[in-house]
Design a protein around this motif. Sequence first.
Motif, mmCIF file in Angstrom:
data_model
loop_
_atom_site.group_PDB
_atom_site.id
_atom_site.type_symbol
_atom_site.label_atom_id
_atom_site.label_comp_id
_atom_site.label_asym_id
_atom_site.label_seq_id
_atom_site.Cartn_x
_atom_site.Cartn_y
_atom_site.Cartn_z
ATOM 1 N N THR A 1 2.251 -5.407 5.630
ATOM 2 C CA THR A 1 1.739 -5.213 6.986
ATOM 3 C C THR A 1 1.356 -3.752 7.180
ATOM 4 O O THR A 1 1.686 -2.891 6.344
ATOM 5 C CB THR A 1 2.813 -5.572 8.031
ATOM 6 O OG1 THR A 1 3.902 -4.641 7.902
ATOM 7 C CG2 THR A 1 3.314 -7.004 7.854
ATOM 8 N N GLN A 2 0.721 -3.452 8.299
ATOM 9 C CA GLN A 2 0.366 -2.061 8.596
ATOM 10 C C GLN A 2 1.611 -1.183 8.600
ATOM 11 O O GLN A 2 1.615 -0.110 7.996
ATOM 12 C CB GLN A 2 -0.341 -1.974 9.952
ATOM 13 C CG GLN A 2 -0.637 -0.538 10.368
ATOM 14 C CD GLN A 2 -1.369 -0.441 11.688
ATOM 15 O OE1 GLN A 2 -2.263 -1.231 11.962
ATOM 16 N NE2 GLN A 2 -0.996 0.530 12.500
ATOM 17 N N ASP A 3 2.671 -1.617 9.266
ATOM 18 C CA ASP A 3 3.898 -0.819 9.310
ATOM 19 C C ASP A 3 4.483 -0.616 7.918
ATOM 20 O O ASP A 3 4.976 0.473 7.605
ATOM 21 C CB ASP A 3 4.940 -1.470 10.224
ATOM 22 C CG ASP A 3 4.572 -1.369 11.697
ATOM 23 O OD1 ASP A 3 3.732 -0.520 12.058
ATOM 24 O OD2 ASP A 3 5.132 -2.153 12.490
ATOM 25 N N TYR B 1 0.326 9.383 4.284
ATOM 26 C CA TYR B 1 -0.859 8.560 4.496
ATOM 27 C C TYR B 1 -2.072 9.425 4.814
ATOM 28 O O TYR B 1 -3.149 9.235 4.289
ATOM 29 C CB TYR B 1 -0.631 7.535 5.609
ATOM 30 C CG TYR B 1 -1.691 6.456 5.621
ATOM 31 C CD1 TYR B 1 -1.546 5.340 4.818
ATOM 32 C CD2 TYR B 1 -2.833 6.567 6.403
ATOM 33 C CE1 TYR B 1 -2.515 4.348 4.787
ATOM 34 C CE2 TYR B 1 -3.803 5.592 6.383
ATOM 35 C CZ TYR B 1 -3.645 4.484 5.578
ATOM 36 O OH TYR B 1 -4.618 3.518 5.534
ATOM 37 N N PHE C 1 -4.435 4.905 12.483
ATOM 38 C CA PHE C 1 -4.462 4.094 11.267
ATOM 39 C C PHE C 1 -5.799 3.370 11.058
ATOM 40 O O PHE C 1 -6.383 2.824 11.974
ATOM 41 C CB PHE C 1 -3.349 3.041 11.305
ATOM 42 C CG PHE C 1 -3.193 2.294 10.015
ATOM 43 C CD1 PHE C 1 -2.483 2.846 8.977
ATOM 44 C CD2 PHE C 1 -3.771 1.051 9.843
ATOM 45 C CE1 PHE C 1 -2.329 2.167 7.776
ATOM 46 C CE2 PHE C 1 -3.630 0.364 8.646
ATOM 47 C CZ PHE C 1 -2.906 0.925 7.611
ATOM 48 N N ASN C 2 -6.245 3.420 9.824
ATOM 49 C CA ASN C 2 -7.370 2.616 9.350
ATOM 50 C C ASN C 2 -7.110 2.414 7.864
ATOM 51 O O ASN C 2 -6.726 3.359 7.173
ATOM 52 C CB ASN C 2 -8.694 3.351 9.574
ATOM 53 C CG ASN C 2 -9.895 2.467 9.307
ATOM 54 O OD1 ASN C 2 -9.971 1.764 8.304
ATOM 55 N ND2 ASN C 2 -10.846 2.511 10.219
ATOM 56 N N LEU C 3 -7.303 1.205 7.380
ATOM 57 C CA LEU C 3 -7.101 0.954 5.950
ATOM 58 C C LEU C 3 -8.046 1.793 5.108
ATOM 59 O O LEU C 3 -7.726 2.144 3.980
ATOM 60 C CB LEU C 3 -7.294 -0.532 5.630
ATOM 61 C CG LEU C 3 -6.190 -1.451 6.136
ATOM 62 C CD1 LEU C 3 -6.601 -2.910 5.972
ATOM 63 C CD2 LEU C 3 -4.872 -1.174 5.423
ATOM 64 N N ILE D 1 2.354 1.983 6.072
ATOM 65 C CA ILE D 1 2.684 3.331 6.547
ATOM 66 C C ILE D 1 4.014 3.772 5.947
ATOM 67 O O ILE D 1 4.144 4.905 5.461
ATOM 68 C CB ILE D 1 2.703 3.386 8.091
ATOM 69 C CG1 ILE D 1 1.283 3.174 8.637
ATOM 70 C CG2 ILE D 1 3.291 4.711 8.585
ATOM 71 C CD1 ILE D 1 1.215 2.968 10.139
ATOM 72 N N ALA E 1 0.227 5.865 12.639
ATOM 73 C CA ALA E 1 0.035 4.559 13.293
ATOM 74 C C ALA E 1 -1.049 4.638 14.368
ATOM 75 O O ALA E 1 -1.874 3.725 14.498
ATOM 76 C CB ALA E 1 1.349 4.075 13.889
#
Length: 147
Positions: free
Chosen positions: A27-29, A66, A128-130, A32, A125
Amino acid sequence: MSYNKWLREHAQKHKEIIEKLLAENLTQDEIIEYFDFDNMKNKERDFCPLYAQNKKCHDMEELNCYLCSCPNFCFSDKGIKKVDDKTQYSYCGIDSKDGRQGVYGETIHQDCSGCQIPHTKAYVAKHFNLDWSKIMSICEVKSANNH
């Protein structure tokens, strides 16, 4: 190495890690969290030359890698402006009180070593962008004398 060259090369390294993590369905979290300094120095040794020295670029307990470079770091490989007989190549877009301009011979570069802004999980967060290169796309100053 120019700022642009570093940005392109780093974006590729970042992309390869993200693709691996997405294949693991993180997941995003979780992504990160994966970029925590202690985790990265063990699992992604080639991401940063400081990992081999167990050295952080910023003196902070919970360093998140990140945003290895800050979206507020504005630069031009051609130079932004002349200051006396020196050429300024970078500056902080938010004028962080923790940054400074470093003079290195005939060049002036932003020194962000005292700033921790982009290296917290909360900041990552929020921005955030992939695709790391999209976050960083605002950094390059397109023409001289913009600052």
